[in-house]
Design a protein around this motif. Structure first.
Motif, PDB file in Angstrom:
ATOM      1  N   ILE A  57       0.247  -1.120   0.447  1.00  0.00           N
ATOM      2  CA  ILE A  57      -0.361   0.037   0.016  1.00  0.00           C
ATOM      3  C   ILE A  57       0.974   1.335   0.059  1.00  0.00           C
ATOM      4  N   THR A  58       0.518   2.209  -0.567  1.00  0.00           N
ATOM      5  CA  THR A  58       0.810   3.619  -0.488  1.00  0.00           C
ATOM      6  C   THR A  58       0.609   4.121   0.061  1.00  0.00           C
ATOM      7  N   LYS A  59       1.484   5.107   1.095  1.00  0.00           N
ATOM      8  CA  LYS A  59       1.208   5.894   2.004  1.00  0.00           C
ATOM      9  C   LYS A  59      -0.224   6.992   1.652  1.00  0.00           C
ATOM     10  N   LYS A  60      -0.306   7.415   0.307  1.00  0.00           N
ATOM     11  CA  LYS A  60      -2.082   8.215   0.388  1.00  0.00           C
ATOM     12  C   LYS A  60      -2.838   6.814   0.268  1.00  0.00           C
ATOM     13  N   GLU A  61      -2.683   5.814  -0.135  1.00  0.00           N
ATOM     14  CA  GLU A  61      -3.378   4.619   0.027  1.00  0.00           C
ATOM     15  C   GLU A  61      -4.459   3.914   1.465  1.00  0.00           C
ATOM     16  N   GLN A  62      -3.156   4.032   2.481  1.00  0.00           N
ATOM     17  CA  GLN A  62      -2.578   4.243   3.746  1.00  0.00           C
ATOM     18  C   GLN A  62      -3.216   5.348   4.649  1.00  0.00           C
ATOM     19  N   SER A  63      -3.602   6.171   4.312  1.00  0.00           N
ATOM     20  CA  SER A  63      -4.633   7.405   4.607  1.00  0.00           C
ATOM     21  C   SER A  63      -5.805   6.716   5.010  1.00  0.00           C
ATOM     22  N   LEU A  64      -6.166   6.568   2.859  1.00  0.00           N
ATOM     23  CA  LEU A  64      -7.437   5.835   3.138  1.00  0.00           C
ATOM     24  C   LEU A  64      -7.793   4.476   4.302  1.00  0.00           C
ATOM     25  N   LEU A  65      -7.223   4.281   4.071  1.00  0.00           N
ATOM     26  CA  LEU A  65      -7.741   3.054   4.409  1.00  0.00           C
ATOM     27  C   LEU A  65      -8.101   2.706   5.897  1.00  0.00           C
ATOM     28  N   ASN A  66      -6.729   4.009   6.267  1.00  0.00           N
ATOM     29  CA  ASN A  66      -7.759   3.993   7.894  1.00  0.00           C
ATOM     30  C   ASN A  66      -8.865   4.189   8.348  1.00  0.00           C
ATOM     31  N   GLN A  67      -9.949   5.449   7.408  1.00  0.00           N
ATOM     32  CA  GLN A  67     -10.630   6.083   7.393  1.00  0.00           C
ATOM     33  C   GLN A  67     -11.916   4.559   6.806  1.00  0.00           C
ATOM     34  N   TRP A  68     -11.352   3.793   6.430  1.00  0.00           N
ATOM     35  CA  TRP A  68     -12.450   2.661   5.838  1.00  0.00           C
ATOM     36  C   TRP A  68     -12.152   2.226   7.587  1.00  0.00           C
ATOM     37  N   LEU A  69     -10.900   2.497   7.417  1.00  0.00           N
ATOM     38  CA  LEU A  69     -10.677   1.021   9.364  1.00  0.00           C
ATOM     39  C   LEU A  69     -11.821   1.248   9.855  1.00  0.00           C
ATOM     40  N   ASP A  70     -11.385   2.471  10.061  1.00  0.00           N
ATOM     41  CA  ASP A  70     -11.862   3.534  11.127  1.00  0.00           C
ATOM     42  C   ASP A  70     -14.360   3.610  11.146  1.00  0.00           C
ATOM     43  N   ASN A  71     -14.777   3.298   9.809  1.00  0.00           N
ATOM     44  CA  ASN A  71     -16.075   3.366   9.673  1.00  0.00           C
ATOM     45  C   ASN A  71     -16.578   2.043   9.300  1.00  0.00           C
ATOM     46  N   MET A  72     -15.349   0.706   9.439  1.00  0.00           N
ATOM     47  CA  MET A  72     -16.114  -0.531  10.186  1.00  0.00           C
ATOM     48  C   MET A  72     -17.074  -0.887  11.710  1.00  0.00           C
ATOM     49  N   PRO A  73     -17.895  -1.542  10.960  1.00  0.00           N
ATOM     50  CA  PRO A  73     -18.708  -2.229  12.444  1.00  0.00           C
ATOM     51  C   PRO A  73     -17.775  -2.842  13.292  1.00  0.00           C
ATOM     52  N   PRO A  74     -18.433  -1.945  14.678  1.00  0.00           N
ATOM     53  CA  PRO A  74     -17.048  -3.310  15.409  1.00  0.00           C
ATOM     54  C   PRO A  74     -18.005  -5.148  15.805  1.00  0.00           C
TER      55      PRO A  74
END
Length: 77
Positions: A57-74
């Protein structure tokens, strides 16, 4: 980004290239989505059930992935 997932039919891991973007019809209010090679968005249920893993993953993609993961339901309690 490069991902791998568990193929339920064969039990083997497969590797694919995907993109993460906010510029996709499945994205709403600027939330990132992971777009698979067929153009569809990866949903959270499939990500868990098929054991998706990030291989590169690139650094830019990592930032977006962090957002995606933060929104994942528990999961669980």
């Amino acid at each position: 980004m490069k991902l791998s997932y568990q193929d339920l039919m064969t039990g083997k891991r497969k590797t694919i290239k995907a993109i993460i973007t906010t510029d996709h019809p499945a994205s709403s209010y600027g939330m990132p989505v992971i777009v698979l090679p067929d153009g569809g968005a990866l949903d959270y249920g499939s990500a868990i059930m098929l054991d998706y893993r990030v291989l590169s993953i690139t650094k830019k993609e990592q930032s977006l992935l962090n957002q995606w993961l933060d929104n994942m339901p528990p999961i669980g309690n």
